[in-house]
Design an enzyme around this catalytic site. Structure first.
Site, mmCIF file in Angstrom:
data_model
loop_
_atom_site.group_PDB
_atom_site.id
_atom_site.type_symbol
_atom_site.label_atom_id
_atom_site.label_comp_id
_atom_site.label_asym_id
_atom_site.label_seq_id
_atom_site.Cartn_x
_atom_site.Cartn_y
_atom_site.Cartn_z
ATOM 1 C CG ASN A 84 34.151 28.054 39.731
ATOM 2 O OD1 ASN A 84 33.710 28.203 39.233
ATOM 3 N ND2 ASN A 84 34.533 27.988 40.731
ATOM 4 C CE1 TYR A 146 44.256 29.490 42.954
ATOM 5 C CE2 TYR A 146 45.773 28.975 44.237
ATOM 6 C CZ TYR A 146 44.922 29.588 43.219
ATOM 7 O OH TYR A 146 45.502 30.747 42.354
ATOM 8 C CE LYS A 150 44.843 27.953 39.621
ATOM 9 N NZ LYS A 150 44.308 29.137 38.136
HETATM 10 N N1 LIG Z 1 46.231 37.587 41.708
HETATM 11 C C1 LIG Z 1 46.771 36.581 42.106
HETATM 12 O O1 LIG Z 1 48.039 37.218 42.819
HETATM 13 C C2 LIG Z 1 47.553 35.184 41.813
HETATM 14 C C3 LIG Z 1 46.413 35.001 40.530
HETATM 15 N N2 LIG Z 1 46.920 33.576 40.226
HETATM 16 C C4 LIG Z 1 45.208 33.074 39.086
HETATM 17 O O2 LIG Z 1 45.532 34.311 38.429
HETATM 18 C C5 LIG Z 1 43.463 33.811 37.900
HETATM 19 C C6 LIG Z 1 43.319 34.851 38.030
HETATM 20 O O3 LIG Z 1 42.991 35.317 39.615
HETATM 21 P P1 LIG Z 1 42.327 37.127 39.871
HETATM 22 O O4 LIG Z 1 42.745 37.802 38.295
HETATM 23 O O5 LIG Z 1 43.178 37.383 41.028
HETATM 24 O O6 LIG Z 1 41.462 36.295 40.366
HETATM 25 P P2 LIG Z 1 39.667 37.177 39.768
HETATM 26 O O7 LIG Z 1 38.701 36.558 41.224
HETATM 27 O O8 LIG Z 1 39.688 38.630 40.503
HETATM 28 O O9 LIG Z 1 39.838 37.142 38.767
HETATM 29 C C7 LIG Z 1 38.884 35.594 38.376
HETATM 30 C C8 LIG Z 1 38.072 36.368 37.380
HETATM 31 O O10 LIG Z 1 37.011 34.368 36.963
HETATM 32 C C9 LIG Z 1 36.680 34.679 36.667
HETATM 33 N N3 LIG Z 1 35.699 33.407 37.279
HETATM 34 C C10 LIG Z 1 35.772 32.712 38.170
HETATM 35 N N4 LIG Z 1 35.513 31.024 37.835
HETATM 36 C C11 LIG Z 1 34.588 31.313 36.737
HETATM 37 C C12 LIG Z 1 33.522 30.661 35.741
HETATM 38 N N5 LIG Z 1 33.644 29.134 35.881
HETATM 39 N N6 LIG Z 1 33.608 30.876 34.780
HETATM 40 C C13 LIG Z 1 34.049 31.789 33.787
HETATM 41 N N7 LIG Z 1 34.086 32.693 34.549
HETATM 42 C C14 LIG Z 1 35.243 32.314 36.225
HETATM 43 C C15 LIG Z 1 35.606 35.683 37.846
HETATM 44 O O11 LIG Z 1 34.101 36.053 38.012
HETATM 45 C C16 LIG Z 1 36.523 36.596 38.493
HETATM 46 O O12 LIG Z 1 36.569 37.524 37.519
HETATM 47 C C17 LIG Z 1 43.691 32.199 38.580
HETATM 48 O O13 LIG Z 1 42.777 31.240 38.068
HETATM 49 C C18 LIG Z 1 44.274 32.625 39.932
HETATM 50 O O14 LIG Z 1 44.570 30.975 40.461
HETATM 51 C C19 LIG Z 1 47.213 32.759 40.377
HETATM 52 C C20 LIG Z 1 48.651 32.933 41.320
HETATM 53 C C21 LIG Z 1 48.629 34.633 41.663
HETATM 54 O O1 LIG Z 2 47.811 32.036 44.133
HETATM 55 C C1 LIG Z 2 47.541 33.132 44.411
HETATM 56 O O2 LIG Z 2 48.464 33.683 45.176
HETATM 57 C C2 LIG Z 2 48.271 34.576 45.482
HETATM 58 C C3 LIG Z 2 49.326 34.601 46.682
HETATM 59 O O3 LIG Z 2 49.329 33.946 47.766
HETATM 60 P P1 LIG Z 2 49.400 34.622 48.876
HETATM 61 O O4 LIG Z 2 49.181 32.577 50.217
HETATM 62 O O5 LIG Z 2 50.541 35.169 49.436
HETATM 63 O O6 LIG Z 2 48.204 34.838 49.641
HETATM 64 C C4 LIG Z 2 46.761 35.097 46.256
HETATM 65 O O7 LIG Z 2 46.564 35.733 46.912
HETATM 66 C C5 LIG Z 2 46.069 35.144 44.962
HETATM 67 O O8 LIG Z 2 44.843 34.903 45.861
HETATM 68 C C6 LIG Z 2 46.235 33.261 44.692
HETATM 69 O O9 LIG Z 2 45.011 32.843 43.827
#
Ligand SMILES: NC(=O)C1=CN([C@@H]2O[C@H](COP(=O)(O)OP(=O)(O)OC[C@H]3O[C@@H](n4cnc5c(N)ncnc54)[C@H](O)[C@@H]3O)[C@@H](O)[C@H]2O)C=CC1
Ligand SMILES: O=C1O[C@H](COP(=O)(O)O)[C@@H](O)[C@H](O)[C@H]1O
Length: 260
Positions: A84, A146, A150
């Site tokens: 993914n 993970y 990244k």
């Molecule tokens: N939420 C946070 O605090 C953080 C998020 N991120 C990054 O931001 C991005 C979004 O994270 P969130 O919105 O929190 O996660 P989320 O799980 O809410 O959203 C991710 C979306 O990507 C879709 N997805 C997953 N694999 C896929 C694939 N192979 N093809 C198409 N769609 C796919 C999922 O269905 C989901 O809708 C991720 O890459 C995550 O690693 C990074 C750091 C912190």
């Molecule tokens: O990259 C991500 O980081 C946030 C924050 O990390 P955490 O170790 O404090 O949980 C995480 O919530 C998120 O799911 C992840 O995609």
């Protein structure tokens, strides 16, 4: 940005923060992983970022990509992040350069550098007054698979920028939570990214001119161990939120109400 912006992972948390702030400012092309329950307000496709045909279709006519799709779990197992996150990002870059897309914004993570949080530095580095800062020039230092995925996404961007000239911005997102900072979690408060600031930094990534950047995506928290200098300088990011401005008592009361 006059041309449509492709937003992958649009149905997730970061995608919602981006759309809540910027829905009316750009023409969006959403890539959703599964069919939506309600009809989105924007053009959309359904598919997987590891599928070449899907990503080629998704790139058609777009000027910029915000690539969020992937497995966001810090505990995600290797087969999942390999497919993914790493393979999906490579497929996205290939399709983007093939389609002549100008800008690629990649959702990197604090976990790409999580192993800088050593026993000697923590918990002091999470606290106001501590001057330890990562600024984006340090080597990646992931603490889990993970985070490795990244860091790999950032390196893919380096390659596609150097080899094909596409503008790349890697945003090492901190901890996005809606409404208020994480509770009873110093680390999360130090790297809090509010929903409005999440939209702000992504607006900047679409408006600024740059070659290859690594910036930290957090709010302007008093506690912080990520420097905002590069995001300010290269992108003009001006965050408006600060986890220190939340009254812990009200905050906990809200949290308890929400949890009922
Ligand atoms: N939420 C946070 O605090 C953080 C998020 N991120 C990054 O931001 C991005 C979004 O994270 P969130 O919105 O929190 O996660 P989320 O799980 O809410 O959203 C991710 C979306 O990507 C879709 N997805 C997953 N694999 C896929 C694939 N192979 N093809 C198409 N769609 C796919 C999922 O269905 C989901 O809708 C991720 O890459 C995550 O690693 C990074 C750091 C912190
Ligand atoms: O990259 C991500 O980081 C946030 C924050 O990390 P955490 O170790 O404090 O949980 C995480 O919530 C998120 O799911 C992840 O995609």
């Amino acid at each position: 940005m006059d041309e449509p912006v492709l937003l992958t992972g649009a149905g997730g948390r970061v995608g919602q923060a981006v759309l809540e702030g910027l829905a009316d400012e750009y023409e969006w092309q959403l890539l959703l992983h599964s069919p939506p329950d309600d009809e989105p307000d924007h053009e959309y496709l359904v598919g997987d970022v590891t599928d070449e045909e899907t990503v080629a279709d998704a790139m058609d006519g777009v000027g910029a990509v915000i690539h969020l799709a992937g497995d966001p779990r810090p505990s995600a197992p290797w087969p999942s992040v390999l497919s993914n996150n790493i393979d999906g990002t490579e497929k996205m870059y290939e399709a983007a350069v093939e389609a002549g897309v100008e800008k690629f914004v990649f959702a990197s993570s604090n976990h790409a550098v999580g192993a800088y949080e050593t026993d000697e530095r923590t918990p002091e580095m999470y606290r106001e007054g501590d001057d330890y800062r990562l600024d984006g020039t340090e080597f990646p230092r992931p603490g889990n698979h993970y985070g490795v995925s990244k860091a790999a996404g950032e390196v893919l961007g380096r390659y596609y920028h150097d080899e094909h000239g596409i503008s790349v911005c890697n945003v090492r997102i901190g901890n996005l939570t809606r409404g208020h900072p994480p509770i009873d979690y110093e680390r999360g408060q130090a790297m809090w990214l509010s929903y409005p600031d999440c939209a702000r930094i992504h607006r900047c990534t679409l408006e600024a001119d740059y070659d290859f950047e690594i910036v930290y995506g957090i709010s302007d928290n008093d506690r912080k161990y990520y420097s905002l200098e590069r995001a300010r300088e290269a992108l003009g990011y001006d965050p408006q939120d600060n986890s220190a401005e939340w009254n812990a008592d009200e905050h906990v009361a809200d949290y308890e109400r929400e949890s009922v």
